[in-house]
Design an enzyme around this catalytic site. Structure first.
Site, PDB file in Angstrom:
ATOM      1  CB  SER A   1       8.871   9.277  -4.274  1.00  0.00           C
ATOM      2  OG  SER A   1       8.767   9.397  -2.883  1.00  0.00           O
TER       3      SER A   1
ATOM      4  CD  GLU B   1       6.908   6.568  -2.539  1.00  0.00           C
ATOM      5  OE1 GLU B   1       7.083   7.686  -2.006  1.00  0.00           O
ATOM      6  OE2 GLU B   1       5.782   6.122  -2.826  1.00  0.00           O
TER       7      GLU B   1
ATOM      8  NE  ARG C   1       4.524  17.579  -0.408  1.00  0.00           N
ATOM      9  CZ  ARG C   1       5.099  16.390  -0.610  1.00  0.00           C
ATOM     10  NH1 ARG C   1       5.771  15.774   0.353  1.00  0.00           N
ATOM     11  NH2 ARG C   1       4.992  15.791  -1.784  1.00  0.00           N
TER      12      ARG C   1
ATOM     13  CD  GLU D   1       0.962  13.110  -5.605  1.00  0.00           C
ATOM     14  OE1 GLU D   1       0.745  12.025  -5.045  1.00  0.00           O
ATOM     15  OE2 GLU D   1       1.873  13.282  -6.433  1.00  0.00           O
TER      16      GLU D   1
ATOM     17  N   GLY E   1       7.061  12.900   3.207  1.00  0.00           N
ATOM     18  CA  GLY E   1       8.409  12.691   3.718  1.00  0.00           C
ATOM     19  C   GLY E   1       8.613  13.396   5.047  1.00  0.00           C
TER      20      GLY E   1
END
Length: 307
Positions: free
Chosen positions: A149, A19, A254, A269, A275
């Site tokens: 991601s 990532e 998040r 999750e 991000g």
């Protein structure tokens, strides 16, 4: 302007994971926001020499903009703990738990939170994988147990797609997850401090919310607040905050959900370092809650000094 801190801020970005490009985008956005607020941060591209670079720049507080392995999994947090440098986001244990989808699901279940049907498969056990998929029934989701991601994820509809999906997922480790695909709405809850800011709905223009849908412009539509009944919305916010607390997160996170056709929110999750570009989901949720991107970045920095 009153600054949260006069300490020298190092924005840790890039890193060694799959990532890396996403992390660089997050890091550059954070740098710009901090400068807009009157700070003078330094950019640190994290590699094997991370400790040396942090010392070289005399960093007094680290804003972690890393994603994936060695950044989101507790590794960089451990380094900073040893160095005595405060940092943004969750600590070592919460970071490791959030990154490990297998263990975090076990924690969520132990707290009475809803997780969809899944099984763990290890490399070299293709026969068991086939039996699991037969039991769960198509479609299923095959994914690495410790990547973000949507890296290495496949949505599998047919028997002939199983082998390529397993091969792809095992490229990222010897342990993978096979999950029953739950048809429903993709909803993400943003957490800041110890409060749920709101929930956003994502409608991908692909089979599911994969890497391309996440990062290519125009490949998904976003709706804030999520277009779900008020009672379901509140239940999802509560579940998001409960998941954040369950693994011991701090600062921000998040939490990703699938809300099935009956209005039941299933946790996918917790992203302990989501991000952080101006158009990423947590900043988008914060904007919907009346918090600008620079203010969000400064609040995260402030929480690192007070938690």
């Amino acid at each position: 302007m009153t600054l949260v801190t006069n300490k020298k801020i190092g924005v840790l970005m890039g890193g060694l994971s799959s990532e890396r490009e996403v992390s660089l985008a997050s890091g550059n956005a954070i740098l710009s926001a901090l400068r807009e607020k009157g700070y003078h941060p330094v950019s640190i591209d994290v590699g094997r020499d991370a400790a040396e670079k942090v010392r070289e720049h005399a960093v007094e507080i680290a804003f972690i903009a890393l994603h994936g392995r060695f950044g989101e999994d507790g590794a960089i947090q451990g380094m900073l703990e040893v160095m005595g440098i405060p940092y943004t986001g969750s600590g070592i244990l919460a970071s490791a738990l959030g990154m490990n989808k297998t263990v975090s699901k076990q924690v969520f279940r132990s707290r009475g939170l809803l997780v969809g049907p899944y099984e763990v498969v290890y490399d070299g056990d293709a026969a068991r994988a086939g039996a699991i998929i037969e039991q769960l029934q198509f479609p299923v989701v095959v994914k690495p147990h410790a990547e973000g991601s949507s890296v290495g994820i496949s949505l599998v509809f047919r028997k002939e797609e199983v082998a390529p999906a397993l091969e792809l997922a095992f490229e990222y480790g010897a342990e993978i997850l096979i999950e029953k695909f739950i048809k429903g709405k993709e909803v993400q809850v943003g957490i800041l401090g110890d409060r749920a800011l709101g929930a956003i709905e994502i409608v991908p223009k692909r089979a599911f919310y994969d890497y391309k849908a996440k990062y290519e412009k125009g490949m998904s539509d976003h709706f804030f607040p999520a277009r779900i009944p008020e009672a379901v919305y509140e239940r999802t916010l509560e579940a998001g905050l409960a998941a954040h607390r369950a693994i011991g997160c701090r600062g921000y996170s998040r939490v990703d959900f699938i809300i099935d056709e009956g209005g039941v929110p299933y946790i996918l999750e917790v992203n302990t370092l989501p991000g952080m570009t101006a158009t990423s989901l947590l900043p988008e949720i914060a904007k919907g809650a009346g918090i600008s991107f620079p203010d969000l970045v400064e609040e995260i920095l402030s929480l690192a000094l007070t938690d």
